[in-house]
Enzyme design. Structure first.
Site, PDB file in Angstrom:
ATOM      1  N   HIS A 123      11.497  -1.831 -11.900  1.00 13.52           N
ATOM      2  CA  HIS A 123      11.341  -0.671 -11.027  1.00 13.52           C
ATOM      3  C   HIS A 123      10.216   0.283 -11.422  1.00 13.52           C
ATOM      4  CE1 HIS A 123      15.152  -2.207  -9.596  1.00 13.52           C
ATOM      5  NE2 HIS A 123      14.944  -1.497  -8.499  1.00 13.52           N
ATOM      6  N   ASP A 152       4.793  -6.649   2.640  1.00 16.83           N
ATOM      7  CA  ASP A 152       5.270  -7.839   3.346  1.00 16.83           C
ATOM      8  C   ASP A 152       5.492  -7.597   4.842  1.00 16.83           C
ATOM      9  OD1 ASP A 152       7.384  -6.122   2.974  1.00 16.83           O
ATOM     10  OD2 ASP A 152       8.827  -7.645   2.392  1.00 16.83           O
ATOM     11  N   THR A 206       6.510   0.269   1.888  1.00 15.91           N
ATOM     12  CA  THR A 206       7.121  -0.637   0.907  1.00 15.91           C
ATOM     13  C   THR A 206       6.053  -1.116  -0.062  1.00 15.91           C
ATOM     14  OG1 THR A 206       7.992  -2.871   0.565  1.00 15.91           O
ATOM     15  CG2 THR A 206       6.966  -2.478   2.675  1.00 15.91           C
ATOM     16  N   ILE A 207       6.422  -1.239  -1.330  1.00 18.00           N
ATOM     17  CA  ILE A 207       5.426  -1.717  -2.305  1.00 18.00           C
ATOM     18  C   ILE A 207       5.071  -3.187  -2.065  1.00 18.00           C
ATOM     19  CG2 ILE A 207       6.078  -0.072  -4.108  1.00 18.00           C
ATOM     20  CD1 ILE A 207       7.448  -2.545  -5.539  1.00 18.00           C
ATOM     21  N   ASP A 208       5.942  -3.925  -1.330  1.00 13.86           N
ATOM     22  CA  ASP A 208       5.777  -5.376  -1.210  1.00 13.86           C
ATOM     23  C   ASP A 208       4.595  -5.797  -0.326  1.00 13.86           C
ATOM     24  OD1 ASP A 208       8.109  -5.498  -2.700  1.00 13.86           O
ATOM     25  OD2 ASP A 208       9.390  -5.738  -0.942  1.00 13.86           O
ATOM     26  N   GLY A 217      -7.113 -10.256 -14.162  1.00 15.66           N
ATOM     27  CA  GLY A 217      -7.688 -11.442 -14.798  1.00 15.66           C
ATOM     28  C   GLY A 217      -6.650 -12.413 -15.347  1.00 15.66           C
ATOM     29  N   GLY A 221      13.805   0.462   0.077  1.00 17.01           N
ATOM     30  CA  GLY A 221      13.259   0.797  -1.247  1.00 17.01           C
ATOM     31  C   GLY A 221      12.195   1.885  -1.134  1.00 17.01           C
ATOM     32  N   ARG A 272       9.758  -9.300  -3.352  1.00 11.29           N
ATOM     33  CA  ARG A 272      10.713 -10.083  -2.535  1.00 11.29           C
ATOM     34  C   ARG A 272      10.182 -11.485  -2.275  1.00 11.29           C
ATOM     35  NH1 ARG A 272      15.005  -7.256  -0.652  1.00 11.29           N
ATOM     36  NH2 ARG A 272      14.682  -5.029  -0.646  1.00 11.29           N
ATOM     37  N   ARG A 288      -2.122  -7.280 -22.444  1.00 12.42           N
ATOM     38  CA  ARG A 288      -3.220  -8.123 -22.937  1.00 12.42           C
ATOM     39  C   ARG A 288      -3.645  -7.715 -24.358  1.00 12.42           C
ATOM     40  NH1 ARG A 288      -6.106 -11.936 -20.579  1.00 12.42           N
ATOM     41  NH2 ARG A 288      -5.808 -11.511 -18.386  1.00 12.42           N
ATOM     42  N   ARG A 321      20.017   1.909   1.479  1.00 12.33           N
ATOM     43  CA  ARG A 321      20.166   0.724   2.343  1.00 12.33           C
ATOM     44  C   ARG A 321      21.601   0.804   2.843  1.00 12.33           C
ATOM     45  NH1 ARG A 321      17.024  -1.871  -2.071  1.00 12.33           N
ATOM     46  NH2 ARG A 321      14.958  -2.240  -1.216  1.00 12.33           N
ATOM     47  N   ASP A 366      10.840  -3.862   6.851  1.00 19.57           N
ATOM     48  CA  ASP A 366      11.236  -4.490   8.119  1.00 19.57           C
ATOM     49  C   ASP A 366      12.730  -4.356   8.434  1.00 19.57           C
ATOM     50  OD1 ASP A 366      11.949  -6.312   6.190  1.00 19.57           O
ATOM     51  OD2 ASP A 366      11.276  -8.067   7.323  1.00 19.57           O
TER      52      ASP A 366
HETATM   53  O1  F6P Z   1      11.325  -3.988  -1.326  1.00 18.46           O
HETATM   54  C1  F6P Z   1      10.955  -3.299  -2.465  1.00 18.46           C
HETATM   55  C2  F6P Z   1      11.612  -3.891  -3.688  1.00 18.46           C
HETATM   56  O2  F6P Z   1      11.182  -3.134  -4.816  1.00 18.46           O
HETATM   57  C3  F6P Z   1      11.389  -5.384  -3.918  1.00 18.46           C
HETATM   58  O3  F6P Z   1      10.128  -5.660  -4.446  1.00 18.46           O
HETATM   59  C4  F6P Z   1      12.531  -5.703  -4.820  1.00 18.46           C
HETATM   60  O4  F6P Z   1      12.880  -7.078  -4.735  1.00 18.46           O
HETATM   61  C5  F6P Z   1      13.640  -4.844  -4.297  1.00 18.46           C
HETATM   62  O5  F6P Z   1      13.021  -3.776  -3.599  1.00 18.46           O
HETATM   63  C6  F6P Z   1      14.555  -4.286  -5.346  1.00 18.46           C
HETATM   64  O6  F6P Z   1      15.547  -3.561  -4.696  1.00 18.46           O
HETATM   65  P1  F6P Z   1      16.573  -2.604  -5.445  1.00 18.46           P
HETATM   66  O7  F6P Z   1      15.838  -1.369  -5.862  1.00 18.46           O
HETATM   67  O8  F6P Z   1      17.621  -2.318  -4.433  1.00 18.46           O
HETATM   68  O9  F6P Z   1      17.059  -3.356  -6.635  1.00 18.46           O
END
Ligand code: F6P
Length: 320
Positions: A250, A130, A126-128, A186, A11, A172, A155, A72, A103
């Site tokens: 997204h 993780d 990655t934005i996650d 908040g 991603g 994820r 809000r 991917r 990863d």
């Molecule tokens: O790993 C980044 C991420 O944006 C996750 O937060 C999300 O679950 C996934 O990719 C979405 O993947 P895609 O863009 O393939 O739908």
């Protein structure tokens, strides 16, 4: 080492362009040549590879997404796919590789190294957030800021209409985006996969705070913990409150990278080139205690990122 290559995979994340720019410019500064591989491992298999120069990375530090594009790729997970990559490594004279991704992309880099001994250095993009052994990944800060901006806007309407809003965010299997944006925004409740949630308790809290005069609530749900729509339905059923659900999706992946992400990406990209030049291999550039550091890549892939329990507890205390 004379020629290295760089790719982005998985991603996309805001700040990937700043990392590419740093890799290209630092390498050229030291007299190396840089090849840009398009669409991650897909472009590596298909020989979608181009030389990069100082101008190829002009005017990109502020742009979201990745100029190299990303993908991917399933074929790369097979020995046959990686053999095709090896042909291109030889054809283009690539002597070292910088992989910017998550990863899954790191595991691909390790497989390539194990089979063909290509030196690999990875950057966590990655934005996650993780990825273990680093406090931050490239893109996380920007994503959190985008979510906080969305919470602020929601809000406004939530308070005007006296509604309960459920905001589902990405991440994820981790709840880091939810936790950080929920604390900063908040949120009245934060639901993350790392800790079990009790819908009954969440509803009792909502009812209590309405009785105490609160007109609206924001509940942030990590996609890995539950579906925002399901949580919304349950809350409506149990409390009868006017409940709305927003899935941010997204939009969390796009946008101009924050200053923090640009600086992090620049430091990490630069360090990756230094590591390759000094003969390092199978390392991830991490960021801990304000420093960019080289971490063993296998260790990164074998460990799970831990969430800060103190932060989670604090978010709960402050939302009373
Ligand atoms: O790993 C980044 C991420 O944006 C996750 O937060 C999300 O679950 C996934 O990719 C979405 O993947 P895609 O863009 O393939 O739908």
């Amino acid at each position: 080492m004379q020629r290295i290559a760089v790719l982005t995979s998985g991603g996309d994340a805001p700040g990937m362009n700043a990392a590419i720019r740093a890799v290209v410019r630092k390498a050229i500064y030291h007299g190396l040549e840089v090849m840009g591989i398009k669409r991650g491992y897909s472009g590596f298999i298909e020989a979608d590879i181009e030389p990069m120069n100082l101008r190829s990375v002009t005017d990109i530090i502020h742009r979201g997404g990745t100029i190299l594009h990303t993908a991917r790729n399933e074929q790369f997970k097979t020995g046959q796919g990686r053999a095709m990559v090896w042909e291109n490594i030889e054809r283009f004279g690539i002597q070292g590789l910088v992989v910017i991704g998550g990863d899954g992309s790191f595991k691909g880099a390790l497989a390539l190294n194990a089979e063909y001994h290509l030196p690999v250095i990875c950057l966590p993009g990655t934005i996650d957030n993780d990825i273990s052994e680093t406090d931050y990944t490239i893109g996380f800060d920007t994503a959190v800021n985008s979510v906080v901006e969305a919470i602020n806007k929601i809000r406004d309407t939530a308070s005007s209409h006296e509604r309960t809003f459920i905001i589902e965010v990405m991440g994820r299997e981790t709840g880091l985006i939810a936790l950080h944006s929920g604390l900063a925004g908040g949120a009245e409740s934060i639901i993350i996969p790392e800790y079990p949630y009790d819908i009954e308790k969440i509803c009792s809290r909502l009812i209590r705070s309405y009785r105490q005069g609160s007109s609206h609530s924001i509940i942030v749900v990590a996609e890995g913990a539950a579906s925002g729509v399901e949580i919304g339905k349950e809350i409506k059923q149990r409390t009868g409150f006017d409940t709305k659900v927003t899935i941010l999706g997204h939009l969390q992946r796009g946008g101009n990278p924050s200053a923090f992400d640009r600086i992090l990406a620049s430091m990490m990209g630069s360090k990756a080139v230094e590591l390759l030049m000094s003969g390092e291999n199978k390392k991830m550039v991490g960021y801990t205690d304000g420093q960019v550091v080289a971490i063993d890549l296998e260790q990164v892939c074998n460990r799970k990122k831990k969430i800060d329990l103190n932060m989670y507890t604090l978010a709960g205390i402050l939302s009373m």
